[in-house]
Design a protein around this motif. Sequence first.
Motif, PDB file in Angstrom:
ATOM      1  N   UNK A 228      69.200 -25.099  23.642  1.00  0.00           N
ATOM      2  CA  UNK A 228      69.923 -25.066  22.360  1.00  0.00           C
ATOM      3  C   UNK A 228      71.405 -24.828  22.599  1.00  0.00           C
ATOM      4  N   UNK A 229      71.695 -23.869  23.455  1.00  0.00           N
ATOM      5  CA  UNK A 229      73.089 -23.563  23.770  1.00  0.00           C
ATOM      6  C   UNK A 229      73.725 -24.743  24.504  1.00  0.00           C
ATOM      7  N   UNK A 230      72.940 -25.427  25.319  1.00  0.00           N
ATOM      8  CA  UNK A 230      73.434 -26.621  25.999  1.00  0.00           C
ATOM      9  C   UNK A 230      73.813 -27.710  25.001  1.00  0.00           C
ATOM     10  N   UNK A 231      73.003 -27.867  23.958  1.00  0.00           N
ATOM     11  CA  UNK A 231      73.298 -28.908  22.966  1.00  0.00           C
ATOM     12  C   UNK A 231      74.647 -28.658  22.288  1.00  0.00           C
ATOM     13  N   UNK A 232      75.002 -27.397  22.078  1.00  0.00           N
ATOM     14  CA  UNK A 232      76.260 -27.104  21.379  1.00  0.00           C
ATOM     15  C   UNK A 232      77.469 -27.733  22.086  1.00  0.00           C
ATOM     16  N   UNK A 233      77.426 -27.783  23.406  1.00  0.00           N
ATOM     17  CA  UNK A 233      78.563 -28.316  24.168  1.00  0.00           C
ATOM     18  C   UNK A 233      78.275 -29.698  24.776  1.00  0.00           C
ATOM     19  N   UNK A 234      77.103 -30.267  24.452  1.00  0.00           N
ATOM     20  CA  UNK A 234      76.678 -31.506  25.122  1.00  0.00           C
ATOM     21  C   UNK A 234      77.693 -32.637  24.977  1.00  0.00           C
ATOM     22  N   UNK A 235      78.138 -32.865  23.751  1.00  0.00           N
ATOM     23  CA  UNK A 235      79.032 -33.994  23.507  1.00  0.00           C
ATOM     24  C   UNK A 235      80.331 -33.857  24.315  1.00  0.00           C
ATOM     25  N   UNK A 236      80.909 -32.665  24.291  1.00  0.00           N
ATOM     26  CA  UNK A 236      82.167 -32.446  25.023  1.00  0.00           C
ATOM     27  C   UNK A 236      81.969 -32.623  26.520  1.00  0.00           C
ATOM     28  N   UNK A 237      80.882 -32.060  27.035  1.00  0.00           N
ATOM     29  CA  UNK A 237      80.650 -32.137  28.480  1.00  0.00           C
ATOM     30  C   UNK A 237      80.403 -33.583  28.909  1.00  0.00           C
ATOM     31  N   UNK A 238      79.489 -34.254  28.190  1.00  0.00           N
ATOM     32  CA  UNK A 238      79.093 -35.601  28.618  1.00  0.00           C
ATOM     33  C   UNK A 238      80.272 -36.570  28.519  1.00  0.00           C
ATOM     34  N   UNK A 239      81.084 -36.431  27.462  1.00  0.00           N
ATOM     35  CA  UNK A 239      82.235 -37.335  27.347  1.00  0.00           C
ATOM     36  C   UNK A 239      83.262 -37.092  28.452  1.00  0.00           C
TER      37      UNK A 239
ATOM     38  N   UNK B 106      65.298 -50.112  18.637  1.00  0.00           N
ATOM     39  CA  UNK B 106      63.874 -50.431  18.514  1.00  0.00           C
ATOM     40  C   UNK B 106      62.918 -49.536  19.284  1.00  0.00           C
ATOM     41  N   UNK B 107      63.419 -48.524  19.999  1.00  0.00           N
ATOM     42  CA  UNK B 107      62.502 -47.619  20.704  1.00  0.00           C
ATOM     43  C   UNK B 107      61.692 -46.816  19.696  1.00  0.00           C
ATOM     44  N   UNK B 108      60.408 -46.628  19.989  1.00  0.00           N
ATOM     45  CA  UNK B 108      59.556 -45.818  19.114  1.00  0.00           C
ATOM     46  C   UNK B 108      59.503 -44.377  19.587  1.00  0.00           C
ATOM     47  N   UNK B 109      59.556 -44.204  20.901  1.00  0.00           N
ATOM     48  CA  UNK B 109      59.460 -42.874  21.494  1.00  0.00           C
ATOM     49  C   UNK B 109      60.569 -42.759  22.546  1.00  0.00           C
ATOM     50  N   UNK B 110      61.353 -41.682  22.469  1.00  0.00           N
ATOM     51  CA  UNK B 110      62.427 -41.472  23.437  1.00  0.00           C
ATOM     52  C   UNK B 110      62.166 -40.157  24.165  1.00  0.00           C
ATOM     53  N   UNK B 111      62.204 -40.221  25.493  1.00  0.00           N
ATOM     54  CA  UNK B 111      61.883 -39.065  26.319  1.00  0.00           C
ATOM     55  C   UNK B 111      63.114 -38.657  27.120  1.00  0.00           C
ATOM     56  N   UNK B 112      63.354 -37.344  27.190  1.00  0.00           N
ATOM     57  CA  UNK B 112      64.436 -36.817  28.029  1.00  0.00           C
ATOM     58  C   UNK B 112      63.910 -35.760  28.978  1.00  0.00           C
ATOM     59  N   UNK B 113      64.474 -35.716  30.178  1.00  0.00           N
ATOM     60  CA  UNK B 113      64.430 -34.513  30.994  1.00  0.00           C
ATOM     61  C   UNK B 113      65.637 -33.697  30.545  1.00  0.00           C
ATOM     62  N   UNK B 114      65.396 -32.563  29.868  1.00  0.00           N
ATOM     63  CA  UNK B 114      66.519 -31.753  29.400  1.00  0.00           C
ATOM     64  C   UNK B 114      67.099 -30.915  30.538  1.00  0.00           C
ATOM     65  N   UNK B 115      66.412 -30.952  31.681  1.00  0.00           N
ATOM     66  CA  UNK B 115      66.899 -30.340  32.920  1.00  0.00           C
ATOM     67  C   UNK B 115      68.282 -30.882  33.275  1.00  0.00           C
ATOM     68  N   UNK B 116      68.526 -32.113  32.875  1.00  0.00           N
ATOM     69  CA  UNK B 116      69.755 -32.807  33.281  1.00  0.00           C
ATOM     70  C   UNK B 116      70.906 -32.421  32.360  1.00  0.00           C
ATOM     71  N   UNK B 117      71.433 -33.358  31.566  1.00  0.00           N
ATOM     72  CA  UNK B 117      72.666 -33.078  30.817  1.00  0.00           C
ATOM     73  C   UNK B 117      72.493 -32.034  29.720  1.00  0.00           C
ATOM     74  N   UNK B 118      71.293 -31.891  29.160  1.00  0.00           N
ATOM     75  CA  UNK B 118      71.135 -31.025  27.990  1.00  0.00           C
ATOM     76  C   UNK B 118      71.280 -29.563  28.395  1.00  0.00           C
ATOM     77  N   UNK B 119      70.621 -29.141  29.464  1.00  0.00           N
ATOM     78  CA  UNK B 119      71.000 -27.850  30.054  1.00  0.00           C
ATOM     79  C   UNK B 119      72.425 -28.011  30.577  1.00  0.00           C
ATOM     80  N   UNK B 120      72.582 -28.922  31.511  1.00  0.00           N
ATOM     81  CA  UNK B 120      73.920 -29.290  31.952  1.00  0.00           C
ATOM     82  C   UNK B 120      74.592 -28.302  32.887  1.00  0.00           C
ATOM     83  N   UNK B 121      73.952 -27.158  33.118  1.00  0.00           N
ATOM     84  CA  UNK B 121      74.546 -26.214  34.047  1.00  0.00           C
ATOM     85  C   UNK B 121      73.517 -25.719  35.055  1.00  0.00           C
TER      86      UNK B 121
END
Length: 393
Positions: free
Chosen positions: A252-263, A198-213
Amino acid sequence: MAENWKTRTKLVHTGARRSQYGEMSEAIFLTQGFVYDTAEAAEARFVQAGPDEFIYARYGNPTVAMFEDRIAAIEGTEDAFATASGMAAVNGALMSMLRAGDHVVSSRALFGSCLYILEEILRRFGVEVTLVDGTDLEQWRAAVRPGTRAVFFESVSNPTLELIDIAAVAEIAHAVGALVVVDNVFATPVFSRAVELGADVVVYSTTKHIDGQGRCLGGVICGSRDFIRKTVETYMKHTGGSMSPFNAWVMLKGLETLDLRVRAQDESALIIARALEGDERLHRVLHPLLPSHPQHSLAAQVMGGGGTVLAIDLKGGKEAAFRFLNALKIFKITNNLGDAKSLVTHPATTTHQRLPEDQKALLGITPGLIRVSVGLEDPDDLVADLRQALDVI
Ligand SMILES: *Cc1c(COP(=O)(O)O)cnc(C)c1O
């Protein structure tokens, strides 16, 4: 077909735009501006820019657009706007839609800078802000009213990992016509169920997991096309909080490996939480998937995982906490999270230092509390490091 791809496929391919060179890896369009063939073309683009037409990097850029399209596809929103930092995203999402006289209800357990925006900035501009205990649905019900324009909360709070019942709060908010804005950093896009709840707007700091390094600052606001392009973009492009093309490329490059890293980090965080729970030198171990967590029953609903962060509360207060931190060999003392490197933070003296003592107590930020962000190292080494540091105190 692309809409039916699973997350890991989308993370690698969605949003890719190739130039005439057919480059394999997404290009960095490190350009502020764009050249028009004619004066007429410039005029036409200012009237209405097409999906592959750009004007100025503060308005948009091909590399940034690739990142926006990819994250919107993963989050399940129509569109997204990339920002210079997570705070630019929180500020942009709220300031772009609110005006004097509006009312906002927010959970009190927030990242310090989010609290500053709600308590200082919004109030300075005539927005009325009510803070509630986000885990208590009765307080949300009592606080909303006709005229409540938005509700705001961190789905998993920093640093005590309280979980908010997104579906229940969204129902309360939507009943009075308020938008639900969720800061979803701790859930990460991998475990996020915010939109379906039910969220209408979702906000991320991509500094965190999305960069991830640990390289770049960044943020993103995900929402409906109308909200992103008419409300958010208009505000952001004129106030200067857009993401740089170089940072968008890193993300963008962070997103490519996001799922593997976060899991992997999620799995290690649970191993560590289980290894430390019951240790006599700790008051408690906080992790959403431990049955001892106060909102354990919500964990699967809000997150679809346990997350990459846990918190431990040491007996012996600040003195014990500092001795423990200084004895760690692999974990680095810092205030960031979501990195490939395992990190520890003492919130009471750093990220939440500014809060008055009674507020810290209210939020559970005790002198012995340590936030642990679990990285990509071998979990056996991490458990051993934490244990040897506990032995030192
Ligand atoms: C880090 C963080 C922010 C701010 O992000 P920056 O990229 O540092 O500006 C906002 N909300 C939460 C929950 C965070 O953890």
